[in-house]
Write a protein that holds these residues in place. Sequence first.
Motif, PDB file in Angstrom:
ATOM      1  N   GLY A 298       0.826  -1.177  -0.054  1.00  0.00           N
ATOM      2  CA  GLY A 298       0.001  -0.109   0.116  1.00  0.00           C
ATOM      3  C   GLY A 298       0.884   1.316  -0.056  1.00  0.00           C
ATOM      4  O   GLY A 298       0.541   2.207  -0.776  1.00  0.00           O
ATOM      5  N   ALA A 299       1.996   1.346   0.498  1.00  0.00           N
ATOM      6  CA  ALA A 299       2.838   2.516   0.768  1.00  0.00           C
ATOM      7  C   ALA A 299       3.354   2.735  -0.700  1.00  0.00           C
ATOM      8  O   ALA A 299       3.603   3.821  -1.177  1.00  0.00           O
ATOM      9  CB  ALA A 299       3.985   1.933   1.471  1.00  0.00           C
ATOM     10  N   ILE A 300       3.806   1.526  -1.425  1.00  0.00           N
ATOM     11  CA  ILE A 300       4.174   1.959  -2.786  1.00  0.00           C
ATOM     12  C   ILE A 300       3.047   2.308  -3.464  1.00  0.00           C
ATOM     13  O   ILE A 300       3.180   3.247  -4.497  1.00  0.00           O
ATOM     14  CB  ILE A 300       4.829   0.699  -3.246  1.00  0.00           C
ATOM     15  N   PHE A 301       1.999   1.985  -3.476  1.00  0.00           N
ATOM     16  CA  PHE A 301       0.877   2.220  -4.432  1.00  0.00           C
ATOM     17  C   PHE A 301       0.353   3.812  -4.125  1.00  0.00           C
ATOM     18  O   PHE A 301       0.085   4.442  -4.941  1.00  0.00           O
ATOM     19  CB  PHE A 301      -0.447   1.148  -4.194  1.00  0.00           C
ATOM     20  N   SER A 302       0.496   4.061  -2.805  1.00  0.00           N
ATOM     21  CA  SER A 302      -0.040   5.447  -2.617  1.00  0.00           C
ATOM     22  C   SER A 302       0.926   6.200  -2.869  1.00  0.00           C
ATOM     23  O   SER A 302       0.623   7.398  -3.510  1.00  0.00           O
ATOM     24  CB  SER A 302       0.017   5.462  -0.893  1.00  0.00           C
ATOM     25  N   ALA A 303       2.329   6.029  -3.006  1.00  0.00           N
ATOM     26  CA  ALA A 303       3.323   6.743  -3.474  1.00  0.00           C
ATOM     27  C   ALA A 303       3.180   7.176  -5.060  1.00  0.00           C
ATOM     28  O   ALA A 303       3.561   8.133  -5.522  1.00  0.00           O
ATOM     29  CB  ALA A 303       4.749   6.241  -3.158  1.00  0.00           C
ATOM     30  N   LEU A 304       2.713   6.039  -5.638  1.00  0.00           N
ATOM     31  CA  LEU A 304       2.667   6.042  -7.144  1.00  0.00           C
ATOM     32  C   LEU A 304       1.492   7.019  -7.368  1.00  0.00           C
ATOM     33  O   LEU A 304       0.974   7.074  -8.558  1.00  0.00           O
ATOM     34  CB  LEU A 304       2.632   4.763  -7.641  1.00  0.00           C
ATOM     35  N   GLY A 305       0.178   6.974  -6.362  1.00  0.00           N
ATOM     36  CA  GLY A 305      -1.084   7.593  -6.857  1.00  0.00           C
ATOM     37  C   GLY A 305      -2.063   6.738  -7.347  1.00  0.00           C
ATOM     38  O   GLY A 305      -2.952   7.202  -8.055  1.00  0.00           O
ATOM     39  N   PHE A 306      -1.710   5.266  -7.157  1.00  0.00           N
ATOM     40  CA  PHE A 306      -2.693   4.446  -7.487  1.00  0.00           C
ATOM     41  C   PHE A 306      -3.895   4.423  -6.581  1.00  0.00           C
ATOM     42  O   PHE A 306      -3.848   4.418  -5.413  1.00  0.00           O
ATOM     43  CB  PHE A 306      -1.978   3.056  -7.652  1.00  0.00           C
ATOM     44  N   GLY A 307      -5.239   4.214  -7.082  1.00  0.00           N
ATOM     45  CA  GLY A 307      -6.296   4.389  -6.239  1.00  0.00           C
ATOM     46  C   GLY A 307      -6.933   3.077  -5.881  1.00  0.00           C
ATOM     47  O   GLY A 307      -6.288   1.815  -6.211  1.00  0.00           O
ATOM     48  N   ALA A 308      -8.235   3.272  -5.464  1.00  0.00           N
ATOM     49  CA  ALA A 308      -9.155   1.916  -5.198  1.00  0.00           C
ATOM     50  C   ALA A 308      -9.349   1.151  -6.266  1.00  0.00           C
ATOM     51  O   ALA A 308      -9.776  -0.166  -6.041  1.00  0.00           O
ATOM     52  CB  ALA A 308     -10.355   2.386  -4.236  1.00  0.00           C
TER      53      ALA A 308
END
Length: 513
Positions: A298-308
């Motif tokens: 989740g930390a990686i996806f959040s840093a990339l701006g990937f959503g739900a």
Amino acid sequence: LARLGDVRLSARDPAGVADLQEAHRLATDPVLRAHVALRLVIVFAHAGQWDPAIELLESAERDPAPIPAALRAELAAIGAVVMLHDPMRQRGLEARRAGYEVLAAQDSWGSAALAAVLAQEASHRGRPQKAVALARRALADGRLFADRGAGGWASPMVFEALVRSEELNFASETIEHLHSAALAAGSTIGEITALGMRAWIHAIRGELDAAETALSNVLALAQEAGVLMGVTTLLFVGVDVLLERPAMAHVVDLVEEVDLGQDFLETAAGGMLLEVRGRLRLQRRDAERGIADVRAAGAIFSALGFGASYSAWRSIVARALPAGDREQALELAREELALARPTGLALPQAIAVRALGMLDGSVAGLELLRESVALLEHSQARLEHARSLVELGAALRRANRRADAREHLAQGCRLAHAYGAEALRRQAEQELTACGGRRARLELSGRESLTASELRVIELAAAGATNSEIAGDLYVSLKTVETHLSRAYRKLGLSGRGSRRRLREVLSMPGSS
């Protein structure tokens, strides 16, 4: 040297990399130098060696010598792939966006590939309408599949955009075109993409027998080809098969063994692997390590701006947290729902609503679970629909509403059995036993018993289309249409000369929806 490197790499001889590197060093023709750089970047990106890939791309950008616009678009497209999936480099994509939009609108294979990458980005960030528009642009005129071995590395981008935007029918039709082009071109990457995307769609639709077969075959192909990014992507989109099918235990072991290297582990590829590993660990009740893995993803996806629409990592963690962390769990579930609502997509909304409903033991929680069921009732996300039914039934049991609970649990159990979702079926049976219910009748009937493919065929037949017209509309063979119709007639209890005429009546009967 450039030609020798290409031939060696085509034969899977790693010595081809050294040939291309030497060719790149020696080349004085800027076009040849750019072509060699492009080939090397693709090789490095597939292998997870993104630092040398970026160095080559930046070197090509700094080169003052002019190169054709089509080649520049192709270099931009592969560069966009790297920047989209690496948190340390995603700002580079934003800085180049205006230029990329211009390049993506031009008329070349590189422009189509760049449109595919931008479509994938839009789907990751929860903008489905833009994603579908860009995907259609990438697919226009058949250019994408007509070159680079059935679209090469760009094909997965456009399909992921379509599937995440819940355009499953369009994606399925287009996959058949890709598979034909891949076989004609002898493209391993094209075949991996077609089979992998087909497995993903089967899993979403609850066709887990077919998904298991396809996923097993394509994982072996990707491993043999040494496409590490492909392996992690396949594990990510196929995670439901791994969770629901005990026969995939050998692949579950593979997840624990995959070594991406630290640099690659910190990119989207690492996030995909970590989420899959975390979910599998949670299923085995290894809560501490499972939660840590999913949080790291989740930390990686959040840093990339990937959503739900890309990952439901927040709801996965929220459901796994101990009772003492309830407030933190609710915060995660609410955050995911806030990201899911603006997409307008049924699946991410339903998953987030379900998580919030499971955490809230009040009447409001039950209503959220009912909303999750309703969101998915008419969608093609059949497996998630069955999961929501089971969770609603379980919540009703805990609220001591046993009659209602048995109804939903029995329906969820029948669906899980029909879909081959063995873990979900066991969960539903345990809940039924806990609320005093008898073993559910597992055979489905009517429209509910049809696979997604059978349903698409009979709906067209009921609307008056001939078998040939259905085959043309769905891009399948006439034999496939006949097989689907035969199975559908049998499941719907139709036989004899009037079967086709009665289809519309049977499909509209109460209990058939």
